[in-house]
Design a protein around this motif. Structure first.
Motif, short mmCIF file in Angstrom:
data_model
loop_
_atom_site.label_atom_id
_atom_site.label_comp_id
_atom_site.label_asym_id
_atom_site.label_seq_id
_atom_site.Cartn_x
_atom_site.Cartn_y
_atom_site.Cartn_z
N LEU A 34 0.39 -2.57 7.97
CA LEU A 34 0.81 -2.44 6.67
C LEU A 34 1.29 -0.93 6.35
O LEU A 34 0.56 0.17 6.88
CB LEU A 34 -0.43 -2.91 5.70
N ARG A 39 -0.14 -1.05 1.07
CA ARG A 39 -1.55 -0.88 0.83
C ARG A 39 -1.44 -0.60 -0.95
O ARG A 39 -2.58 -0.99 -1.26
CB ARG A 39 -1.85 0.43 1.32
N ALA A 53 -7.49 -3.53 0.93
CA ALA A 53 -7.14 -1.91 0.56
C ALA A 53 -8.39 -1.06 0.84
O ALA A 53 -8.19 -0.03 1.38
CB ALA A 53 -6.66 -2.02 -0.71
N LEU A 56 -9.13 -0.82 4.54
CA LEU A 56 -8.19 0.46 5.10
C LEU A 56 -8.42 1.70 4.83
O LEU A 56 -8.09 2.66 5.55
CB LEU A 56 -6.76 -0.09 4.72
N ASN A 57 -9.45 1.95 3.64
CA ASN A 57 -9.83 3.51 3.41
C ASN A 57 -10.61 3.67 4.46
O ASN A 57 -10.95 5.05 4.70
CB ASN A 57 -10.35 3.43 2.17
N SER A 59 -10.64 3.05 8.01
CA SER A 59 -9.69 2.46 9.15
C SER A 59 -10.36 2.87 10.36
O SER A 59 -10.31 1.93 11.20
CB SER A 59 -8.33 3.06 9.11
N ARG A 127 1.56 -8.31 4.72
CA ARG A 127 0.86 -8.29 3.09
C ARG A 127 0.23 -9.43 2.91
O ARG A 127 -0.89 -9.19 2.04
CB ARG A 127 1.95 -7.84 2.44
#
Length: 426
Positions: A34, A39, A53, A56-57, A59, A127
């Motif tokens: 992504l 994101r 999201a 992924l913060n 990761s 996505r």
């Protein structure tokens, strides 16, 4: 029959493990493919997309958890495959190849259905798939969280043991590229093409965006709402569907048609990503830096009044760097910018840049604010040119031989010998 009853439960277990391994492989490929723009859209989406999201913060922890569970599943898979191979060897005839064939098939099945196929499918619609992967991955991360500090400590220890002096390289500056080019002149190992690319990267700092942009007449923009029928089944010249504001004025968004793997439901303009705005006097280097930092694909070039006069895409900038002989005429009109018609006579396109014209004809041109042959004609005539118009500009005599009133202009260019000698006199 006895063999079948002994093997079937283990085969079912292997099938379940393949599905689980494929899930984690696909989730890894999906989440980490992504882009920042994707994101940002996930963060503004529904609950599962927002969860993706948030994952992924963190990761690093997410990747460690995914790799840990995938490793555990694959080890279990091979353990089950080994059990089946041993049982096949025990129950089959001596010297049978079935145990070895089964072991090889198990490996190929894992590679195909747990790695290649799920990762390929996940990346194609990353996505969209992120919202489906997020809840199970969040559970997997929570279960693995107690052992993550141990895994991270082992990773840090191994890095310090194997690469104790490893340091990140500093950012590359334009001055570094200049020195690389100077050194490359005596370096036989540096290929000619690499030197050409380095020179063009440095030259980006001297080329204005209005010299390389697609003029307003050379791209299509649509006022929202935009439907697929508006494209009439054709690809836009720029490769992007450009969306204007509701009044149909300035371009405010772009949809990369080459990266659409699935047709969005509803209005296409809802898929538009923001664009970057730069003044006409900015350089290609400025445009590339803005596109890279903001993860955008399109620059709208504005004049001193704030009106959009053209666009510049990421692909246009790459064309200026990597094409053998970059030319805006070839990119926009699919023809050579300058063609010789005889001694001292050339045919040039209206979008031919004055910088390229002066270099190819070895002429000293008068100072002007215009950047193209068409701009010089309009500046000299003080109006839009029409076919048959003539103008004298410095050492050049120009005559418009073709103009459709919008995009395509061809100009016959002659060099005035007297003026040329006067210009070349020191």
């Amino acid at each position: 029959m006895e063999l079948w009853f002994e093997v079937v439960p283990w085969l079912a277990a292997m099938l379940i493990l393949i599905v689980m391994s494929g899930f984690f492989s696909g989730g890894e490929a999906c989440m980490f493919s992504l882009r920042p723009a994707d994101r940002a859209r996930l963060a503004a989406g529904n609950r599962t997309q927002q969860l993706a999201a948030r994952l992924l913060n963190e990761s690093d922890r997410l990747l460690s958890a995914v790799l840990f569970w995938n490793l555990m599943i694959n080890m279990t898979y091979f353990a089950v495959a080994s059990i089946i191979s041993f049982r096949l060897d025990r129950l089959s005839a001596a010297g049978s190849i079935w145990p070895y064939a089964f072991a090889a098939a198990s490996l190929l099945m894992l590679i195909l259905f747990s790695e290649m196929l799920p990762k390929t499918l996940a990346v194609l619609s990353a996505r969209t798939a992120a919202g489906y992967f997020a809840p199970p991955l969040a559970v997997a991360l929570r279960l693995a969280r107690p052992i993550l500090p141990v895994l991270q400590a082992m990773n840090l220890f191994s890095r310090r043991l194997i690469w104790p002096r490893f340091q990140p390289e500093p950012y590359l500056e334009i001055s570094d590229l200049g020195r690389a080019i100077d050194v490359s002149t005596s370096d036989a190992d540096l290929a000619e093409q690499e030197q050409m690319v380095l020179n063009r990267i440095v030259a980006m700092s001297n080329i204005r965006v209005d010299e390389w942009m697609r003029p307003r007449t050379q791209f299509l923009a649509f006022r929202p709402p935009v439907d697929w029928m508006d494209l009439e089944g054709r690809m836009t010249p720029s490769g992007y569907l450009l969306v204007t504001d509701p009044q149909g004025g300035d371009v405010c968004g772009a949809v990369d048609l080459m990266e659409l793997y699935e047709l969005p439901v509803g209005n296409v303009d809802r898929e538009a990503s923001p664009i970057v705005y730069l003044p006409w006097c900015a350089t290609l280097a400025d445009a590339f830096q803005q596109l890279y930092q903001l993860d955008r694909d399109v620059v709208a070039v504005v004049n001193e009044f704030g009106d959009t006069i053209g666009i510049l895409t990421y692909e246009d900038i790459m064309d200026a760097v990597f094409t053998n002989k970059p030319s805006r005429s070839e990119r926009l009109m699919n023809r050579q910018p300058i063609e010789s018609l005889g001694e001292g006579i050339w045919q040039v396109t209206g979008v031919t840049g004055l910088r390229q014209l002066a270099a190819d004809l070895n002429l000293q041109l008068p100072p002007t604010r215009s950047t193209t042959v068409a701009g010089v004609l309009q500046e000299t005539l003080e109006r839009l040119p029409v076919e048959g118009d003539t103008a004298d500009w410095g050492p050049l005599a120009l005559r418009v031989i073709q103009f459709d009133g919008h995009t395509r202009m061809l100009v016959e260019l002659k060099v005035n010998p007297a003026e040329s000698d006067q210009e070349s006199t020191p």
